[in-house]
Write a protein that holds these residues in place. Sequence first.
Motif, PDB file in Angstrom:
ATOM      1  N   TYR A 198       0.841  -1.202   0.000  1.00  0.00           N
ATOM      2  CA  TYR A 198       0.000   0.000   0.000  1.00  0.00           C
ATOM      3  C   TYR A 198       0.869   1.242   0.000  1.00  0.00           C
ATOM      4  O   TYR A 198       2.076   1.178   0.247  1.00  0.00           O
ATOM      5  CB  TYR A 198      -0.990   0.013   1.165  1.00  0.00           C
ATOM      6  CG  TYR A 198      -0.415  -0.160   2.553  1.00  0.00           C
ATOM      7  CD1 TYR A 198      -0.301   0.917   3.422  1.00  0.00           C
ATOM      8  CD2 TYR A 198      -0.036  -1.419   3.020  1.00  0.00           C
ATOM      9  CE1 TYR A 198       0.187   0.751   4.711  1.00  0.00           C
ATOM     10  CE2 TYR A 198       0.449  -1.596   4.306  1.00  0.00           C
ATOM     11  CZ  TYR A 198       0.567  -0.515   5.146  1.00  0.00           C
ATOM     12  OH  TYR A 198       1.059  -0.678   6.424  1.00  0.00           O
ATOM     13  N   GLU A 247      -9.088   0.873   3.828  1.00  0.00           N
ATOM     14  CA  GLU A 247      -8.201   2.033   3.798  1.00  0.00           C
ATOM     15  C   GLU A 247      -8.168   2.685   5.181  1.00  0.00           C
ATOM     16  O   GLU A 247      -8.892   2.295   6.090  1.00  0.00           O
ATOM     17  CB  GLU A 247      -8.658   3.040   2.741  1.00  0.00           C
ATOM     18  CG  GLU A 247      -8.743   2.448   1.336  1.00  0.00           C
ATOM     19  CD  GLU A 247      -8.949   3.492   0.252  1.00  0.00           C
ATOM     20  OE1 GLU A 247      -8.635   4.682   0.493  1.00  0.00           O
ATOM     21  OE2 GLU A 247      -9.412   3.126  -0.834  1.00  0.00           O
ATOM     22  N   GLN A 248      -7.318   3.713   5.312  1.00  0.00           N
ATOM     23  CA  GLN A 248      -7.261   4.458   6.565  1.00  0.00           C
ATOM     24  C   GLN A 248      -6.674   5.833   6.292  1.00  0.00           C
ATOM     25  O   GLN A 248      -5.693   5.965   5.557  1.00  0.00           O
ATOM     26  CB  GLN A 248      -6.359   3.735   7.577  1.00  0.00           C
ATOM     27  CG  GLN A 248      -6.233   4.446   8.915  1.00  0.00           C
ATOM     28  CD  GLN A 248      -5.170   3.822   9.815  1.00  0.00           C
ATOM     29  OE1 GLN A 248      -4.253   4.500  10.262  1.00  0.00           O
ATOM     30  NE2 GLN A 248      -5.284   2.519  10.074  1.00  0.00           N
ATOM     31  N   TYR A 292      -3.659   6.049   3.826  1.00  0.00           N
ATOM     32  CA  TYR A 292      -3.132   4.769   3.369  1.00  0.00           C
ATOM     33  C   TYR A 292      -4.113   4.114   2.405  1.00  0.00           C
ATOM     34  O   TYR A 292      -5.306   3.955   2.729  1.00  0.00           O
ATOM     35  CB  TYR A 292      -2.893   3.836   4.555  1.00  0.00           C
ATOM     36  CG  TYR A 292      -1.898   4.367   5.554  1.00  0.00           C
ATOM     37  CD1 TYR A 292      -0.537   4.435   5.260  1.00  0.00           C
ATOM     38  CD2 TYR A 292      -2.310   4.812   6.808  1.00  0.00           C
ATOM     39  CE1 TYR A 292       0.376   4.918   6.182  1.00  0.00           C
ATOM     40  CE2 TYR A 292      -1.408   5.298   7.741  1.00  0.00           C
ATOM     41  CZ  TYR A 292      -0.070   5.346   7.419  1.00  0.00           C
ATOM     42  OH  TYR A 292       0.831   5.832   8.335  1.00  0.00           O
ATOM     43  N   ARG A 293      -3.581   3.671   1.228  1.00  0.00           N
ATOM     44  CA  ARG A 293      -4.420   3.096   0.186  1.00  0.00           C
ATOM     45  C   ARG A 293      -3.767   1.831  -0.385  1.00  0.00           C
ATOM     46  O   ARG A 293      -2.617   1.869  -0.832  1.00  0.00           O
ATOM     47  CB  ARG A 293      -4.638   4.102  -0.948  1.00  0.00           C
ATOM     48  CG  ARG A 293      -5.060   5.493  -0.494  1.00  0.00           C
ATOM     49  CD  ARG A 293      -5.799   6.204  -1.604  1.00  0.00           C
ATOM     50  NE  ARG A 293      -7.107   5.605  -1.831  1.00  0.00           N
ATOM     51  CZ  ARG A 293      -7.904   5.891  -2.863  1.00  0.00           C
ATOM     52  NH1 ARG A 293      -7.475   6.739  -3.791  1.00  0.00           N
ATOM     53  NH2 ARG A 293      -9.077   5.311  -2.993  1.00  0.00           N
ATOM     54  N   LEU A 349      -4.425  -3.197   5.395  1.00  0.00           N
ATOM     55  CA  LEU A 349      -4.335  -2.212   4.330  1.00  0.00           C
ATOM     56  C   LEU A 349      -3.636  -2.750   3.077  1.00  0.00           C
ATOM     57  O   LEU A 349      -3.649  -2.101   2.037  1.00  0.00           O
ATOM     58  CB  LEU A 349      -3.571  -0.980   4.824  1.00  0.00           C
ATOM     59  CG  LEU A 349      -4.220  -0.235   5.991  1.00  0.00           C
ATOM     60  CD1 LEU A 349      -3.225   0.737   6.617  1.00  0.00           C
ATOM     61  CD2 LEU A 349      -5.462   0.499   5.533  1.00  0.00           C
ATOM     62  N   ARG A 405      -8.348  -3.975  12.471  1.00  0.00           N
ATOM     63  CA  ARG A 405      -9.091  -3.125  11.548  1.00  0.00           C
ATOM     64  C   ARG A 405     -10.234  -2.353  12.223  1.00  0.00           C
ATOM     65  O   ARG A 405     -10.772  -1.422  11.632  1.00  0.00           O
ATOM     66  CB  ARG A 405      -9.635  -3.952  10.380  1.00  0.00           C
ATOM     67  CG  ARG A 405     -10.820  -4.804  10.700  1.00  0.00           C
ATOM     68  CD  ARG A 405     -11.497  -5.366   9.437  1.00  0.00           C
ATOM     69  NE  ARG A 405     -10.706  -6.377   8.763  1.00  0.00           N
ATOM     70  CZ  ARG A 405     -10.308  -6.275   7.517  1.00  0.00           C
ATOM     71  NH1 ARG A 405     -10.597  -5.201   6.818  1.00  0.00           N
ATOM     72  NH2 ARG A 405      -9.627  -7.243   6.956  1.00  0.00           N
TER      73      ARG A 405
END
Length: 406
Positions: free
Chosen positions: A169, A201-202, A225-226, A371, A388
Amino acid sequence: MKRLDVAVIGGSIAGLTTACLLARSGHAVTVFERSAAALTGRGAGIVTHPGLRAVLARCGAPAGAGDLGVTVEGRRVLDRDGTVIAERSLPQVLASWGRLYGLLLDAAPPDSVRYGAALAAVESDGARVVAFFEDGRRISADLLVGADGQFSTVRSRFLSGVAPRYAGYVAWRAVVDAAALAPATQEAIGGHFAFCLPPGEQILGYPVPGRADEAAGLCFNAVWYRPTEEAALAALLTDTGGVRHALSIPPGRIKAAVLESMRADAARILAPPFAEVMLRAEQPFLQAILDIETPTMIPARGVALIGDAAFVARPHVGMGATKAMEDAAALADALDAAGGDVDAALTAFEARRRAYGAAVVARGRDLGAYLQAQQRGAAERAAAERFRSPEAVMAGTAVPPDVPRA
């Protein structure tokens, strides 16, 4: 105490901390930094911990909360529409990279940093360590400290098999002047360590000292984050001039189509306060998330690796600067205890810090497992499930792992 000639490769947080501490122990220390000038202004937000503040005080730099940055009292998680769905009390001091770097640079011995000094090669003959620089300089030292980051030249010379491992990621980073944000956004996230957790994601963010004048004003630092398949990474990290970057693209060099896609996704999936941050960011930058773990922190006689040159943990742990500074402190302590006997000191230093560095990397992998574009094996799948939830994210992010520092 035997007075040593020490060469430090890398003039960022780890290198400057090493210079401060070893000089205060009476050693002759020179820092060699490949950049042509001081690094002030680079980087974004840093979460500080008690260990960081303790080492900073040992360096002779101001180390109080007000000297470093902004104190937040707790954390919160927003859902897609901006509603607060979880909260947790956790006071922390949040600094900017530039503020911490400036404090260390001011505390470093006068004229101890040599800029424009790119390391070309290093050799250890058992008695001395010799460093060769691209400009033709050659120096000899009793001890050489590799503090030259995740793409360390020192590490690559002795541990050529150690390479960064892509985590699956990327992170979009943005810093926005807090005053430019809408009142509702400032109320929702401006005074908190805040999160939003779109599926898989985040994004997180927190206030940090202002960039233009770090004695006044506030900014908001965000990290998104992706998950990104490795096959797609090359296109993201190729800049407007067609240059493929290994880790991140300098601000202003990201392709327009990549920026437009990111902003469209931000408006579509992020809570409104975070969407505003990403849309208002003038120069967001993109980086691949990597893991690095070395089998030893003393790859040759008279050579030590510290900070990101030895271990790079994913940013969720929030320990990069603290770990680097504690590595430097452990090295200084070991040299003091050994009376300047380099071999004995380095053996003690590694015994104290290698297991901790490995534990920090492992903790980062656990926190970031959900992620990743894909989980590798049962352990990563279990960690992805465990970390998560909003409660687990708030409790685990930027909190030192519960393992001995030795």
